[in-house]
Write a protein that holds these residues in place. Structure first.
Motif, mmCIF file in Angstrom:
data_model
loop_
_atom_site.group_PDB
_atom_site.id
_atom_site.type_symbol
_atom_site.label_atom_id
_atom_site.label_comp_id
_atom_site.label_asym_id
_atom_site.label_seq_id
_atom_site.Cartn_x
_atom_site.Cartn_y
_atom_site.Cartn_z
ATOM 1 N N THR A 37 0.630 -1.342 0.078
ATOM 2 C CA THR A 37 0.071 0.146 0.066
ATOM 3 C C THR A 37 1.377 1.426 0.132
ATOM 4 O OG1 THR A 37 -0.320 0.008 2.404
ATOM 5 C CG2 THR A 37 -1.960 -0.857 1.353
ATOM 6 N N VAL A 38 0.205 2.408 -0.490
ATOM 7 C CA VAL A 38 0.938 3.613 -0.534
ATOM 8 C C VAL A 38 1.352 4.017 0.657
ATOM 9 C CG1 VAL A 38 0.657 5.844 -1.428
ATOM 10 C CG2 VAL A 38 0.414 4.386 -2.746
ATOM 11 N N ASP A 39 0.463 3.589 1.915
ATOM 12 C CA ASP A 39 0.823 3.777 3.165
ATOM 13 C C ASP A 39 1.571 3.622 4.136
ATOM 14 O OD1 ASP A 39 -0.705 5.734 5.791
ATOM 15 O OD2 ASP A 39 -0.575 3.639 6.548
ATOM 16 N N GLU A 40 2.022 1.831 3.618
ATOM 17 C CA GLU A 40 3.183 1.033 4.182
ATOM 18 C C GLU A 40 4.677 1.550 3.567
ATOM 19 O OE1 GLU A 40 4.731 -0.999 6.505
ATOM 20 O OE2 GLU A 40 2.262 -0.966 6.508
ATOM 21 N N PHE A 41 4.648 2.172 2.178
ATOM 22 C CA PHE A 41 5.113 2.062 0.957
ATOM 23 C C PHE A 41 5.994 4.042 1.898
ATOM 24 C CE2 PHE A 41 7.913 3.238 -1.999
ATOM 25 C CZ PHE A 41 9.245 2.490 -2.361
ATOM 26 N N LEU A 42 5.156 4.779 1.841
ATOM 27 C CA LEU A 42 5.790 6.036 2.269
ATOM 28 C C LEU A 42 5.665 6.642 3.744
ATOM 29 C CD1 LEU A 42 3.719 7.657 -1.056
ATOM 30 C CD2 LEU A 42 6.208 6.691 -0.354
ATOM 31 N N LEU A 43 4.525 6.040 4.560
ATOM 32 C CA LEU A 43 5.148 6.581 5.335
ATOM 33 C C LEU A 43 4.901 5.342 6.719
ATOM 34 C CD1 LEU A 43 1.414 7.847 5.017
ATOM 35 C CD2 LEU A 43 3.224 9.958 5.400
ATOM 36 N N GLY A 44 5.210 3.787 5.963
ATOM 37 C CA GLY A 44 5.480 3.507 7.372
ATOM 38 C C GLY A 44 4.633 2.455 8.014
ATOM 39 N N GLY A 45 3.424 3.241 7.197
ATOM 40 C CA GLY A 45 2.296 1.923 7.760
ATOM 41 C C GLY A 45 1.498 2.530 9.420
ATOM 42 N N ARG A 46 2.557 4.469 9.320
ATOM 43 C CA ARG A 46 2.497 5.246 10.413
ATOM 44 C C ARG A 46 2.613 4.868 11.622
ATOM 45 N NH1 ARG A 46 -0.896 10.085 8.580
ATOM 46 N NH2 ARG A 46 -1.681 8.945 6.535
ATOM 47 N N LYS A 47 3.813 3.442 11.527
ATOM 48 C CA LYS A 47 3.411 2.823 12.871
ATOM 49 C C LYS A 47 5.315 3.146 13.277
ATOM 50 C CE LYS A 47 0.192 -0.775 12.876
ATOM 51 N NZ LYS A 47 -0.773 -1.827 11.636
ATOM 52 N N LEU A 48 5.861 4.061 12.778
ATOM 53 C CA LEU A 48 7.587 4.087 13.311
ATOM 54 C C LEU A 48 7.478 5.091 14.427
ATOM 55 C CD1 LEU A 48 8.173 5.111 9.783
ATOM 56 C CD2 LEU A 48 8.938 3.010 10.526
ATOM 57 N N LYS A 49 8.504 4.116 15.053
ATOM 58 C CA LYS A 49 8.909 5.236 16.377
ATOM 59 C C LYS A 49 10.072 5.866 16.346
ATOM 60 C CE LYS A 49 7.727 1.234 18.283
ATOM 61 N NZ LYS A 49 5.923 1.227 18.906
ATOM 62 N N ILE A 50 9.757 6.885 17.254
ATOM 63 C CA ILE A 50 10.177 8.545 17.882
ATOM 64 C C ILE A 50 11.632 8.555 17.670
ATOM 65 C CG2 ILE A 50 9.795 8.294 20.334
ATOM 66 C CD1 ILE A 50 9.252 11.513 19.462
ATOM 67 N N PHE A 51 12.385 7.317 17.886
ATOM 68 C CA PHE A 51 13.935 7.265 17.508
ATOM 69 C C PHE A 51 14.568 7.095 16.067
ATOM 70 C CE2 PHE A 51 18.480 6.000 17.621
ATOM 71 C CZ PHE A 51 19.052 6.698 18.963
ATOM 72 N N PRO A 52 14.182 6.157 15.847
ATOM 73 C CA PRO A 52 14.806 6.297 14.124
ATOM 74 C C PRO A 52 14.727 7.259 13.512
ATOM 75 C CG PRO A 52 13.155 4.841 14.917
ATOM 76 C CD PRO A 52 13.173 5.495 16.094
ATOM 77 N N VAL A 53 12.517 7.815 13.585
ATOM 78 C CA VAL A 53 12.317 9.055 12.826
ATOM 79 C C VAL A 53 13.083 10.362 13.064
ATOM 80 C CG1 VAL A 53 10.524 10.579 12.145
ATOM 81 C CG2 VAL A 53 10.445 7.516 12.201
ATOM 82 N N SER A 54 13.471 10.384 14.693
ATOM 83 C CA SER A 54 13.759 11.929 14.707
ATOM 84 C C SER A 54 14.790 11.752 13.792
ATOM 85 C CB SER A 54 13.678 12.060 16.473
ATOM 86 O OG SER A 54 14.774 11.211 16.721
ATOM 87 N N ILE A 108 -4.080 13.121 5.473
ATOM 88 C CA ILE A 108 -3.149 12.927 4.647
ATOM 89 C C ILE A 108 -1.321 13.265 4.182
ATOM 90 C CG2 ILE A 108 -4.529 14.798 2.995
ATOM 91 C CD1 ILE A 108 -3.400 17.228 3.856
ATOM 92 N N THR A 109 -0.630 12.690 3.336
ATOM 93 C CA THR A 109 0.513 12.230 3.498
ATOM 94 C C THR A 109 1.340 13.036 3.106
ATOM 95 O OG1 THR A 109 0.314 11.521 1.341
ATOM 96 C CG2 THR A 109 0.148 10.240 2.966
ATOM 97 N N SER A 110 0.697 14.531 2.736
ATOM 98 C CA SER A 110 1.691 16.068 2.152
ATOM 99 C C SER A 110 1.144 17.032 1.779
ATOM 100 C CB SER A 110 1.999 15.710 1.284
ATOM 101 O OG SER A 110 1.039 15.283 -0.446
ATOM 102 N N ALA A 111 1.801 17.920 1.981
ATOM 103 C CA ALA A 111 1.285 19.127 2.146
ATOM 104 C C ALA A 111 0.771 19.388 0.137
ATOM 105 C CB ALA A 111 2.505 20.588 2.009
#
Length: 186
Positions: A37-54, A108-111
């Motif tokens: 899914t686009v959500d999984e590929f572009l947003l990591g399923g919206r389940k990524l942790k704060i440390f690796p994202v930061s 939404i995923t982007s501006a």
């Protein structure tokens, strides 16, 4: 200026670093191959942790341009460049407390999605094209800068250095998605 040479150990470490980046992309491509899914590929399923994202956000602010260019800029023109750093204290909280919750609540995923919702498709496409042009120009400099450093150290032609750097980044990004990018940055 003397020419720095890589020893065989340096080549091994450099090759291992490139292979690890590729393996991270391959790992996430295989791990998430059933989740297309686009959500999984572009947003990591919206389940990524704060440390690796930061850490990934921090890495994106610390490009080769900033490492090699900011010190030269400060040396040449003085400390006025610190004002850019000070501006982050104003803009980052605004983005964190206004835009991020807005995008999150609207799902939404982007501006650009927001521009289409708020205005129309023409505004969205125009903003997207301007951004694409800006990123093509910016990424050419971002890719060129470390390639020049690699050329100096490895003693290889510049085009090979650009090709290797670009190919590795393109492969792990395109097959592994945002998870591969975030974990490679971390």
């Amino acid at each position: 200026m003397s020419k720095a040479d890589f020893s065989s150990y340096d080549y091994i470490v450099f090759t291992i670093m490139l292979c690890i980046s590729l393996l991270i992309g391959i790992y996430y491509a295989l791990k998430d191959r059933k989740k297309k899914t686009v959500d999984e590929f572009l947003l990591g399923g919206r389940k990524l942790k704060i440390f690796p994202v930061s850490m990934s956000i921090l890495a994106s602010f610390t490009s080769a341009i900033s490492v090699l260019g900011f010190s030269q800029e400060m040396y040449r023109y003085g400390t006025m460049y610190w004002l850019i750093g000070l501006s982050y204290f104003l803009t980052q909280p605004f983005a964190a407390f206004v835009y991020v919750p807005l995008y999150h609540n609207l799902k939404i995923t982007s501006a650009y999605e927001y521009l289409q919702m708020r205005f129309n498709r023409t505004v969205q496409v125009t903003a997207s094209l301007i951004f694409c042009l800006q990123m093509i120009l910016y990424m050419s400099v971002v890719l060129y800068t470390p390639s020049v450093a690699l050329q100096q150290v490895l003693g290889i032609p510049l085009w090979i250095s650009i090709f290797i750097t670009g190919a590795v980044c393109t492969i792990y990004t395109s097959i592994g998605g945002i998870k591969a990018v975030i974990w490679t940055d971390t």
